[in-house]
Design a protein around this motif. Structure first.
Motif, PDB file in Angstrom:
ATOM      1  N   GLN A  14      14.272  40.459 -30.315  1.00  0.00           N
ATOM      2  CA  GLN A  14      13.516  41.441 -29.556  1.00  0.00           C
ATOM      3  C   GLN A  14      12.340  41.912 -30.390  1.00  0.00           C
ATOM      4  O   GLN A  14      12.475  42.134 -31.598  1.00  0.00           O
ATOM      5  CB  GLN A  14      14.391  42.646 -29.164  1.00  0.00           C
ATOM      6  CG  GLN A  14      15.544  42.319 -28.232  1.00  0.00           C
ATOM      7  CD  GLN A  14      15.086  41.831 -26.855  1.00  0.00           C
ATOM      8  OE1 GLN A  14      13.941  42.007 -26.443  1.00  0.00           O
ATOM      9  NE2 GLN A  14      16.001  41.180 -26.138  1.00  0.00           N
ATOM     10  N   TRP A  15      11.180  42.061 -29.745  1.00  0.00           N
ATOM     11  CA  TRP A  15       9.984  42.518 -30.451  1.00  0.00           C
ATOM     12  C   TRP A  15       9.044  43.138 -29.436  1.00  0.00           C
ATOM     13  O   TRP A  15       8.543  42.466 -28.544  1.00  0.00           O
ATOM     14  CB  TRP A  15       9.302  41.338 -31.145  1.00  0.00           C
ATOM     15  CG  TRP A  15       8.137  41.726 -32.017  1.00  0.00           C
ATOM     16  CD1 TRP A  15       8.183  42.366 -33.224  1.00  0.00           C
ATOM     17  CD2 TRP A  15       6.744  41.483 -31.759  1.00  0.00           C
ATOM     18  NE1 TRP A  15       6.910  42.546 -33.722  1.00  0.00           N
ATOM     19  CE2 TRP A  15       6.005  42.011 -32.850  1.00  0.00           C
ATOM     20  CE3 TRP A  15       6.045  40.884 -30.711  1.00  0.00           C
ATOM     21  CZ2 TRP A  15       4.620  41.953 -32.926  1.00  0.00           C
ATOM     22  CZ3 TRP A  15       4.663  40.815 -30.787  1.00  0.00           C
ATOM     23  CH2 TRP A  15       3.961  41.341 -31.883  1.00  0.00           C
ATOM     24  N   TYR A  16       8.837  44.445 -29.534  1.00  0.00           N
ATOM     25  CA  TYR A  16       7.976  45.150 -28.588  1.00  0.00           C
ATOM     26  C   TYR A  16       7.372  46.358 -29.289  1.00  0.00           C
ATOM     27  O   TYR A  16       7.805  47.496 -29.086  1.00  0.00           O
ATOM     28  CB  TYR A  16       8.791  45.576 -27.362  1.00  0.00           C
ATOM     29  CG  TYR A  16       7.954  46.014 -26.177  1.00  0.00           C
ATOM     30  CD1 TYR A  16       7.140  45.108 -25.521  1.00  0.00           C
ATOM     31  CD2 TYR A  16       8.011  47.325 -25.705  1.00  0.00           C
ATOM     32  CE1 TYR A  16       6.388  45.481 -24.422  1.00  0.00           C
ATOM     33  CE2 TYR A  16       7.253  47.715 -24.608  1.00  0.00           C
ATOM     34  CZ  TYR A  16       6.454  46.792 -23.965  1.00  0.00           C
ATOM     35  OH  TYR A  16       5.704  47.171 -22.870  1.00  0.00           O
ATOM     36  N   PRO A  17       6.390  46.130 -30.182  1.00  0.00           N
ATOM     37  CA  PRO A  17       5.789  47.237 -30.931  1.00  0.00           C
ATOM     38  C   PRO A  17       5.083  48.227 -30.024  1.00  0.00           C
ATOM     39  O   PRO A  17       4.659  47.890 -28.911  1.00  0.00           O
ATOM     40  CB  PRO A  17       4.807  46.533 -31.877  1.00  0.00           C
ATOM     41  CG  PRO A  17       4.552  45.210 -31.257  1.00  0.00           C
ATOM     42  CD  PRO A  17       5.788  44.834 -30.502  1.00  0.00           C
ATOM     43  N   GLY A  18       4.946  49.449 -30.510  1.00  0.00           N
ATOM     44  CA  GLY A  18       4.402  50.531 -29.704  1.00  0.00           C
ATOM     45  C   GLY A  18       3.015  50.268 -29.163  1.00  0.00           C
ATOM     46  O   GLY A  18       2.693  50.677 -28.043  1.00  0.00           O
ATOM     47  N   HIS A  19       2.166  49.580 -29.940  1.00  0.00           N
ATOM     48  CA  HIS A  19       0.796  49.370 -29.451  1.00  0.00           C
ATOM     49  C   HIS A  19       0.776  48.475 -28.214  1.00  0.00           C
ATOM     50  O   HIS A  19      -0.129  48.588 -27.381  1.00  0.00           O
ATOM     51  CB  HIS A  19      -0.097  48.769 -30.553  1.00  0.00           C
ATOM     52  CG  HIS A  19       0.123  47.327 -30.838  1.00  0.00           C
ATOM     53  ND1 HIS A  19       1.012  46.874 -31.775  1.00  0.00           N
ATOM     54  CD2 HIS A  19      -0.442  46.214 -30.292  1.00  0.00           C
ATOM     55  CE1 HIS A  19       0.984  45.551 -31.809  1.00  0.00           C
ATOM     56  NE2 HIS A  19       0.117  45.134 -30.924  1.00  0.00           N
ATOM     57  N   ILE A  20       1.779  47.613 -28.071  1.00  0.00           N
ATOM     58  CA  ILE A  20       1.829  46.751 -26.891  1.00  0.00           C
ATOM     59  C   ILE A  20       2.209  47.562 -25.656  1.00  0.00           C
ATOM     60  O   ILE A  20       1.621  47.404 -24.575  1.00  0.00           O
ATOM     61  CB  ILE A  20       2.810  45.575 -27.108  1.00  0.00           C
ATOM     62  CG1 ILE A  20       2.190  44.560 -28.084  1.00  0.00           C
ATOM     63  CG2 ILE A  20       3.142  44.891 -25.777  1.00  0.00           C
ATOM     64  CD1 ILE A  20       3.031  43.322 -28.294  1.00  0.00           C
TER      65      ILE A  20
ATOM     66  N   GLY B 173      -0.108  40.203 -33.077  1.00  0.00           N
ATOM     67  CA  GLY B 173      -0.318  41.631 -33.198  1.00  0.00           C
ATOM     68  C   GLY B 173      -1.591  42.062 -33.892  1.00  0.00           C
ATOM     69  O   GLY B 173      -1.675  43.191 -34.370  1.00  0.00           O
TER      70      GLY B 173
ATOM     71  N   LYS C   8      -5.062  45.384 -31.277  1.00  0.00           N
ATOM     72  CA  LYS C   8      -4.168  46.496 -30.965  1.00  0.00           C
ATOM     73  C   LYS C   8      -4.719  47.438 -29.900  1.00  0.00           C
ATOM     74  O   LYS C   8      -4.040  48.371 -29.487  1.00  0.00           O
ATOM     75  CB  LYS C   8      -3.847  47.295 -32.236  1.00  0.00           C
ATOM     76  CG  LYS C   8      -3.060  46.497 -33.278  1.00  0.00           C
ATOM     77  CD  LYS C   8      -2.627  47.364 -34.436  1.00  0.00           C
ATOM     78  CE  LYS C   8      -1.886  46.533 -35.485  1.00  0.00           C
ATOM     79  NZ  LYS C   8      -0.634  45.971 -34.988  1.00  0.00           N
TER      80      LYS C   8
ATOM     81  N   GLY D  62       6.011  38.912 -33.622  1.00  0.00           N
ATOM     82  CA  GLY D  62       5.988  39.316 -35.018  1.00  0.00           C
ATOM     83  C   GLY D  62       7.238  38.911 -35.782  1.00  0.00           C
ATOM     84  O   GLY D  62       8.331  38.811 -35.218  1.00  0.00           O
TER      85      GLY D  62
ATOM     86  N   ALA E 128       9.035  40.536 -37.691  1.00  0.00           N
ATOM     87  CA  ALA E 128      10.077  41.570 -37.718  1.00  0.00           C
ATOM     88  C   ALA E 128      11.131  41.343 -36.639  1.00  0.00           C
ATOM     89  O   ALA E 128      12.223  41.904 -36.711  1.00  0.00           O
ATOM     90  CB  ALA E 128       9.443  42.952 -37.534  1.00  0.00           C
ATOM     91  N   GLY E 129      10.811  40.494 -35.659  1.00  0.00           N
ATOM     92  CA  GLY E 129      11.710  40.323 -34.532  1.00  0.00           C
ATOM     93  C   GLY E 129      12.743  39.216 -34.688  1.00  0.00           C
ATOM     94  O   GLY E 129      13.572  39.026 -33.800  1.00  0.00           O
TER      95      GLY E 129
END
Length: 283
Positions: free
Chosen positions: A7-13, A156, A159, A199, A201-202
Motif C-alpha cells: 500500500q502506498w498513498y502519500p498525503g500529497h496524492i 512522487g 507534488k 514509492g 516505502a510501500g
C-alpha cells in the motif's frame, strides 16, 4: 504469517486528487499516460468517472522498454477495444509530435464553436493524468521543447498541480501521479513496485525482486539474466534464484542483490521486458 499488502498513498496524492477532480472540469482533453510495461496495472479505475465525456488521448509511454512485437499486440488490442493508442518515449521525444497534433486538433473544433458564438479563440486546455513515474512531466517537457517541470526516474516527484503554456494553441495541466487509495489488486501492485511506479516505502525490495524473476520466467524473458549474471532462473523460484545469485556474486547480501536486479530491469540492462501482455483473441 501472511505477507503484508503493498500500500502506498502519500498525503500529497490525496490532496492533488481532490484538486484534480475540480480542474478536470475546466479542460477540453485528457492525456492519460500509462506505462508500456504494465498498461493494465497503470490504469486508474476512477478515471472514466472523472473525465466523463471529455476527449481523451491514451498515451502508452516507455515504449522503448518493450519489444516491437509486443507493441504491435497492444496496438491491435487497444484498437479492438475502441481506443487509438499513442506510443511514446517521452524521454527521447519519440511519438510526442503526434500527441501534440492530436491534442491541438481538439482545439480546432472548440474554437470553431467559439467563433460561431462571436467569441475569440483560446488555447486548448489539456490535463496530463497517470500513475506516479509513468513519464508525465517528461512528456510535458518534450511538448514544450524545454525543461519546465521537474522530472526524475522515481515516484512522487511532482507534488502539486500547475498550468504550463505550451503554445498559443495548447495549455497543459501537470498533475502529481494519481493512484487508488487502496491497492486491492495486489498482483498489479507488485508490478507497480517492480516498475518503480510507487514509492519504495510501500514495498519490500527482496520480495519485489523475487516477483520480477518469476514474472520473467512466466513470460519467457530470462535471456537478459544470463547475459548480465551468467545464469538463468529456470527451475528455481524467484526467492531461490535471488539467494543463489547473492551467494555467488555478492557475499550473500540479499538487499544489494535485490537492488541490483530491480535497477537493471528499470534501466533496461536486462533487455526489453514487458510484464503484461494483452488478452488473446478468442477468434
Amino acid at each position: 504469517m501472511p505477507i503484508p499488502a503493498i500500500q502506498w498513498y502519500p498525503g500529497h496524492i490525496a490532496k492533488a486528487e481532490r484538486q484534480l477532480q475540480e480542474q478536470v472540469k475546466k479542460v477540453d482533453v485528457v492525456l492519460e499516460v500509462r506505462d508500456a510495461r504494465i498498461p493494465f496495472a497503470t490504469y486508474h479505475p476512477l478515471l472514466a468517472t472523472w473525465i466523463g465525456n471529455k476527449h481523451k488521448l491514451l498515451i502508452v509511454n516507455r515504449v522503448d522498454a518493450i519489444p516491437p512485437t509486443v507493441r504491435e499486440l497492444w496496438a491491435e488490442w487497444f484498437v479492438s477495444q475502441g481506443e487509438q493508442p499513442f506510443f511514446a518515449n517521452a524521454q527521447q521525444g519519440t511519438g510526442v509530435a503526434a500527441i501534440s497534433k492530436a491534442a491541438q486538433s481538439v482545439g480546432v473544433a472548440i474554437n470553431q464553436k467559439r467563433k460561431e458564438r462571436g467569441m475569440l479563440p483560446r488555447p486548448v486546455r489539456a490535463v496530463v493524468i497517470g500513475f506516479p513515474n509513468v513519464g508525465k512531466s517528461a512528456l510535458i517537457n518534450r511538448l514544450l521543447n524545454k525543461r519546465v517541470v521537474e522530472s526524475a526516474r522515481r515516484a512522487g516527484v511532482t507534488k502539486s498541480l500547475r498550468w504550463v503554456r505550451i503554445s498559443d494553441r495548447l495549455e497543459l495541466l501537470d498533475a502529481p501521479g494519481i493512484i487508488p487509495g487502496r491497492l486491492d489488486d495486489q498482483a498489479a501492485a507488485v508490478k507497480l513496485a517492480i516498475c518503480d511506479d510507487i514509492g519504495e516505502a510501500g514495498y519490500d525490495r527482496q520480495r519485489i525482486s523475487a516477483a520480477l524473476i518469476e514474472l520473467c520466467q512466466e513470460l519467457g524473458y530470462v535471456a537478459g539474466f544470463e547475459d548480465r549474471y551468467g545464469s538463468i532462473p529456470t527451475t528455481l523460484s524467484g526467492e531461490e534464484y535471488l539467494h543463489q545469485l547473492a551467494n555467488e556474486k555478492y557475499r550473500g547480501d540479499l538487499e544489494r542483490t535485490s537492488h541490483l536486479i530491480l535497477n537493471d530491469f528499470r534501466t533496461g540492462v536486462l533487455g526489453s521486458i514487458p510484464l503484461e501482455l494483452p488478452p488473446k483473441s478468442n477468434s
